[in-house]
Every structure is written in C-alpha cells, then in structure tokens.
Write an enzyme that holds these catalytic residues in place. Structure first.
Site, PDB file in Angstrom:
ATOM      1  N   SER A   7       0.845  -1.348  -0.063  1.00 41.23           N
ATOM      2  CA  SER A   7       0.014  -0.036   0.098  1.00 41.23           C
ATOM      3  C   SER A   7       0.923   1.087   0.127  1.00 41.23           C
ATOM      4  O   SER A   7       2.339   1.112   0.207  1.00 41.23           O
ATOM      5  CB  SER A   7      -0.963  -0.147   1.182  1.00 41.23           C
ATOM      6  N   LEU A   8       0.327   2.298  -0.206  1.00 43.92           N
ATOM      7  CA  LEU A   8       1.096   3.565  -0.136  1.00 43.92           C
ATOM      8  C   LEU A   8       0.923   4.180   0.995  1.00 43.92           C
ATOM      9  O   LEU A   8       0.299   4.172   1.870  1.00 43.92           O
ATOM     10  CB  LEU A   8       0.689   4.774  -1.163  1.00 43.92           C
ATOM     11  N   GLU A  43       0.267  11.897  -9.862  1.00 46.15           N
ATOM     12  CA  GLU A  43      -0.997  11.312 -10.608  1.00 46.15           C
ATOM     13  C   GLU A  43      -2.271  11.324  -9.633  1.00 46.15           C
ATOM     14  O   GLU A  43      -1.846  10.961  -8.581  1.00 46.15           O
ATOM     15  CB  GLU A  43      -0.798  10.365 -11.735  1.00 46.15           C
ATOM     16  N   LYS A  45      -5.062   9.461  -7.533  1.00 41.37           N
ATOM     17  CA  LYS A  45      -4.905   8.219  -6.825  1.00 41.37           C
ATOM     18  C   LYS A  45      -6.645   7.726  -7.006  1.00 41.37           C
ATOM     19  O   LYS A  45      -7.192   8.195  -6.400  1.00 41.37           O
ATOM     20  CB  LYS A  45      -4.455   8.183  -5.346  1.00 41.37           C
ATOM     21  N   ARG A  66      -5.742  -7.159  -4.984  1.00 39.79           N
ATOM     22  CA  ARG A  66      -4.868  -7.097  -4.236  1.00 39.79           C
ATOM     23  C   ARG A  66      -4.893  -8.039  -2.777  1.00 39.79           C
ATOM     24  O   ARG A  66      -3.914  -8.455  -2.365  1.00 39.79           O
ATOM     25  CB  ARG A  66      -4.693  -5.704  -3.449  1.00 39.79           C
ATOM     26  N   GLU A 103      -5.624  -0.155 -11.420  1.00 36.72           N
ATOM     27  CA  GLU A 103      -6.759   0.153 -10.716  1.00 36.72           C
ATOM     28  C   GLU A 103      -8.273  -0.123 -11.754  1.00 36.72           C
ATOM     29  O   GLU A 103      -8.187   0.451 -12.826  1.00 36.72           O
ATOM     30  CB  GLU A 103      -6.911   1.775 -10.324  1.00 36.72           C
ATOM     31  N   LYS A 219       5.497   9.471  -6.744  1.00 34.23           N
ATOM     32  CA  LYS A 219       6.698   8.614  -6.933  1.00 34.23           C
ATOM     33  C   LYS A 219       7.788   9.247  -7.186  1.00 34.23           C
ATOM     34  O   LYS A 219       7.803   9.861  -8.162  1.00 34.23           O
ATOM     35  CB  LYS A 219       6.256   7.359  -7.776  1.00 34.23           C
TER      36      LYS A 219
HETATM   37  O1  I6G Z   1      -4.349   5.042  -7.912  1.00 37.07           O
HETATM   38  C1  I6G Z   1      -3.026   5.158  -8.205  1.00 37.07           C
HETATM   39  C2  I6G Z   1      -2.429   5.790  -8.901  1.00 37.07           C
HETATM   40  C3  I6G Z   1      -1.150   5.857  -9.430  1.00 37.07           C
HETATM   41  C4  I6G Z   1      -2.062   3.973  -7.315  1.00 37.07           C
HETATM   42  C5  I6G Z   1      -0.769   4.051  -7.657  1.00 37.07           C
HETATM   43  C6  I6G Z   1      -0.365   4.911  -8.833  1.00 37.07           C
HETATM   44  O2  I6G Z   1       0.883   4.981  -8.846  1.00 37.07           O
HETATM   45  C7  I6G Z   1       1.582   6.102  -9.917  1.00 37.07           C
HETATM   46  N1  I6G Z   1       0.031   3.403  -6.903  1.00 37.07           N
HETATM   47  C8  I6G Z   1      -0.645   2.599  -6.120  1.00 37.07           C
HETATM   48  C9  I6G Z   1       0.503   1.647  -5.222  1.00 37.07           C
HETATM   49  C10 I6G Z   1      -1.787   2.377  -5.814  1.00 37.07           C
HETATM   50  N2  I6G Z   1      -2.707   3.233  -6.296  1.00 37.07           N
HETATM   51  C11 I6G Z   1      -2.085   1.514  -4.594  1.00 37.07           C
END
Ligand code: I6G
Length: 225
Positions: A7-8, A43, A45, A66, A103, A219
């Site tokens: 998870s983030l 970006e 979420k 997940r 997602e 990130k």
């Molecule tokens: O909803 C998300 C958008 C972008 C993300 C995500 C993301 O990474 C660039 N990374 C993770 C690990 C998760 N949702 C859970």
C-alpha cells in the site's frame, strides 16, 4: 502475488509532503545519485480496486485482486471481459513475464446509469462507484461482469523478467505501448513546490475528472531509490 502488492504511505498536508520530498532528496544525495536528474511522477489516486495482471509470453494468464497484499482473489475470467485490459500485449519488446498493476474503476456517469438500471430491475444498488466496481469484478458469472462499465488504468508492476525502463514514467509509457490505458493526468515534477502546485491543480479539476479519487500519488521517478 510473487511480489507483494504494497500500500502507499500517507502524507497529510503540505508540511508532511515537503518533509517526505526532503527525505527523498537527502537519501538520493547519500547514495550519490545525481540529484539534478531527480524527478517525481504525480497522478490522481483512483478510488477503485487494485489488481495485478500476469502476462506470460505476452498472453494474459492470471488476474488477481490485491487482497491482503500477498494473496488476492483470482478474477481472471472476469478481468478478461474488460475492453481496456489487453488479452495479449502489443509490441515486439514485451518481457516474457510481465505483471502489470493498476486500478479497476467505474466512472461517475456509468455508475449513475448502472444504479438506475439496477433500481428499475428491482436489483440491489451500490453505495458508490468503488463498491460497484468491486461488486462487478467479483461476479460469479463473467457474462455479468461483461455488462458492467469497468475501466482500467495501469500504473505499476510486480514480477518482470526484464525491465522495459529504469523509471516510473518510462514504465508507464511502456505499458501504454503494450496496449494499456494510462492516466492522462500523470505529470513529472521537480521539487516540493511543484508537487504542491500539481496537487492543487488536480484538486481544482477533481469534479471534472469523471471518477472518484482519494488523493494524489507521488513516486520518485528513478529505480535506484
Ligand atoms: O491509484 C493509483 C494511481 C497511481 C495508485 C498508484 C499510482 O501510482 C503511480 N500506485 C499505487 C501503489 C496504488 N494506487 C495503490
């Protein structure tokens, strides 16, 4: 999952975000990584359902939710019905083992229309687009999932026999080349001020995105971190 789906971490507010960006900067400096090159990918979420898609020799073999991060639910038959999930990856440089993560989500307009259809038919309605996406993906009959308006954005990866790129941004561009939809709101930023400015821009545009988000993802755009 051969590689856990983590998870983030959370940052609440500007100060925590600045502190995180500074921790990243000092970590990179300690590792003697050229900080002039140092960028972040930003970006929205998506408030949907994270899934991992495994491709072997370019063909989709398994899809899993997940779950608890190490073991998810097998949703392969249902995932195959999504138009935005390629059955076979495009291009000549596809790794032999390629796990793409992203997602599954439902757009606001599709959610409203689905709930109306459900109510008109006397079937259960859903509390929000996330529940509707989750309920749709977990149908026992894949033919039911096929009738649900599910979308998919690719943003990450698990096991890869080769890395198409050494950066987050490059990986997402590779996924685009393989045939995935990627979020057009993805941007590259340098420094905490740009991270915050981009957060504000996404927040301002939030109502116009057409889908639910529950924050902004940052990130470090470099696999040496
Ligand atoms: O909803 C998300 C958008 C972008 C993300 C995500 C993301 O990474 C660039 N990374 C993770 C690990 C998760 N949702 C859970």
């Amino acid at each position: 999952h051969s590689i856990p789906m983590l998870s983030l971490g959370n940052a609440r507010g500007e100060e925590e975000l600045r502190a995180w960006a500074e921790r990243m900067r000092s970590h990179l400096a300690r590792e003697a990584i050229d900080i002039k090159e140092f960028e972040f990918v930003v970006e929205p979420k998506i408030d949907g359902l994270a899934v991992s898609l495994r491709y072997e020799n370019g063909e989709l073999t398994t899809a899993a939710t997940r779950g608890d991060g190490s073991e998810g639910e097998d949703v392969t038959a249902n995932i195959r019905t999504l138009a935005e999930v390629p059955q076979a990856l495009h291009g000549r440089h596809v790794p032999a083992v390629c796990e793409v993560r992203g997602e599954v989500y439902m757009r606001h307009a599709d959610f409203a229309a689905l709930n109306k259809r459900q109510a008109d038919a006397g079937d259960r309605t859903f509390a929000n687009p996330r529940n509707a996406a989750a309920g749709s993906l977990r149908q026992l009959d894949a033919a039911m999932t096929a009738q649900r308006p599910l979308h998919f954005f690719a943003y990450g990866w698990g096991e890869m026999s080769e890395m198409p790129s050494a950066s987050q941004h490059g990986m997402v561009q590779a996924f685009k080349g393989f045939g995935f939809a990627v979020n057009p709101r993805m941007a590259l930023c340098r420094g905490a001020d740009e991270l915050i400015a981009h957060y504000r821009k996404i927040e301002t545009d939030r109502a116009a995105l057409g889908y639910d988000i529950d924050g902004v993802v940052y990130k470090v755009d470099d696999d040496r971190v």
